[in-house]
Design an enzyme around this catalytic site. Structure first.
Site, PDB file in Angstrom:
ATOM      1  CE  LYS A  94      -3.524  -0.415  -0.506  1.00  0.00           C
ATOM      2  NZ  LYS A  94      -4.146  -0.714  -1.843  1.00  0.00           N
ATOM      3  CB  SER A  95       4.218   2.002  -0.389  1.00  0.00           C
ATOM      4  OG  SER A  95       4.211   1.642   0.974  1.00  0.00           O
ATOM      5  N   GLY A  96       1.897   2.568  -3.110  1.00  0.00           N
ATOM      6  CA  GLY A  96       1.877   3.061  -4.481  1.00  0.00           C
ATOM      7  C   GLY A  96       2.381   2.058  -5.494  1.00  0.00           C
TER       8      GLY A  96
ATOM      9  CD1 TRP B 194       0.464   6.386 -10.047  1.00  0.00           C
ATOM     10  CD2 TRP B 194       1.002   7.031  -7.966  1.00  0.00           C
ATOM     11  NE1 TRP B 194       0.634   7.752 -10.061  1.00  0.00           N
ATOM     12  CE2 TRP B 194       0.965   8.171  -8.801  1.00  0.00           C
ATOM     13  CE3 TRP B 194       1.307   7.189  -6.611  1.00  0.00           C
ATOM     14  CZ2 TRP B 194       1.229   9.456  -8.324  1.00  0.00           C
ATOM     15  CZ3 TRP B 194       1.565   8.466  -6.138  1.00  0.00           C
ATOM     16  CH2 TRP B 194       1.522   9.582  -6.982  1.00  0.00           C
TER      17      TRP B 194
ATOM     18  CG  HIS C 252       4.422  -6.086  -1.405  1.00  0.00           C
ATOM     19  ND1 HIS C 252       4.546  -4.791  -1.838  1.00  0.00           N
ATOM     20  CD2 HIS C 252       3.164  -6.490  -1.752  1.00  0.00           C
ATOM     21  CE1 HIS C 252       3.411  -4.416  -2.429  1.00  0.00           C
ATOM     22  NE2 HIS C 252       2.574  -5.419  -2.390  1.00  0.00           N
TER      23      HIS C 252
ATOM     24  CG  ASP D 100      -9.151  12.286 -10.355  1.00  0.00           C
ATOM     25  OD1 ASP D 100      -9.329  11.689  -9.270  1.00  0.00           O
ATOM     26  OD2 ASP D 100      -9.122  13.523 -10.455  1.00  0.00           O
TER      27      ASP D 100
ATOM     28  CG  MET E 268      -3.885   5.118 -13.043  1.00  0.00           C
ATOM     29  SD  MET E 268      -2.375   4.844 -12.066  1.00  0.00           S
ATOM     30  CE  MET E 268      -2.607   3.142 -11.535  1.00  0.00           C
TER      31      MET E 268
END
Length: 304
Positions: A56-58, A61, A117, A239, A241
């Site tokens: 959950k650190s990008g 993205w 991870h 927005d 993505m």
């Protein structure tokens, strides 16, 4: 060989799709001791590109940013499959796949983009030996905690977080999948001085995506036009993505990720933790942070 403890007591479990296994004290989603040995023995190639993050650190993205860079901004190529199916996670097997991701890695030709991870001390030795380029993304721990809590709520393969108060305690003590956020970010921060690692911050990318993507391009020795750069910035914005089924995980069955509980892509804005932390929790967190990060040159912004 790393010390392994299967089904370590971290959190209450929902109907089980993943096993929780401790490797050197770090809770992971490794399938078995035998599978961990395969991960450790993975033979990287010099042109493999590694994307490493704490959960959950990008990750999604940055994966999209890297995929668009590697495909010269070709939007359609980046829509060839949803995120989990485009590039593999080194150590994981997802419920919707017939085999672990590592087997897909072994079948594909180089160069590859491989995600993980794992903390730096558990990375397969061949990645260091082959001097692979690694992009690491770190996110401030308060937003990371809140995002991870919501992910546990909506992802059936993760342990039941119970409530935010209980998850807060487990996150602080490193009893969540991925282990201690503090150890993870510090371990990779130290590793960057010895290996080819580009260490980026979630908040910096959010504040100035052009500047940070230009850092990535320089690191990868990749030249693209201003037009393609702007296209990458646009298509990797939160927005866009969030509306893209190839990046928002809505193509997965609700039995795996239930977006009615919490969307995978919720807000993506630094500072959301302020909507969840109590004053007492924030004070406790800051005190613990100062203790655990003492002596480190790492600094994080909890809002922008």
């Amino acid at each position: 060989m790393a010390k392994i403890e299967k089904n370590a007591p971290t959190m209450e479990k929902k109907p089980e799709l993943f096993n929780i296994m401790e490797v050197d004290g770090v809770p992971t989603l490794i399938l078995s001791k035998e599978w961990w040995e395969k991960v450790c023995n993975f033979q990287a190639k010099p042109d493999d590109l590694i994307l490493a993050t704490y959960p959950k650190s990008g990750t999604t993205w940055m994966h999209e940013i890297l995929d668009m860079i590697l495909n010269d901004g070709d939007v359609e190529k980046c829509k060839r499959a949803q995120t989990l199916d485009r590039h593999a996670f080194l150590e994981l097997k997802f419920p919707h796949k017939e085999k672990p991701d590592l087997e897909f890695v072994l079948e594909m030709s180089s160069p590859q983009l491989i995600k993980t991870h794992l903390p730096s001390h558990l990375i397969p030795p061949s990645i260091w030996k082959e001097n692979c380029k690694i992009v690491y993304v770190a996110r401030n721990p308060k937003d990371c905690l809140v995002s991870y809590y919501h992910f546990h709520r909506m992802a059936s393969f993760m342990p039941d977080p119970q409530n935010l108060e209980e998850f807060y305690e487990k996150f602080m003590s490193g009893k969540v999948v991925g282990g201690s956020w503090f150890d993870h970010v510090k371990g990779w921060w130290a590793a960057k001085d010895m290996h080819r690692i580009l260490y980026l911050f979630y908040e910096d990318i959010k504040k100035d995506p052009k500047r940070e993507i230009e850092k990535i391009l320089k690191f990868l020795e990749k030249d693209i036009s201003e037009e393609i750069l702007n296209k990458i910035i646009y298509h990797t914005s939160f927005d866009v993505m969030k509306q893209n089924p190839m990046t928002n995980y809505t193509t997965l069955p609700t039995s795996i990720m239930d977006h009615s509980i919490s969307p995978f892509m919720r807000k993506g804005m630094p500072g959301d933790w302020k909507n969840y932390f109590t004053v007492a929790q924030n004070e406790e967190f800051d005190k613990d942070y100062q203790k655990k990060m003492a002596g480190s040159t790492l600094t994080f912004r909890t809002e922008i």
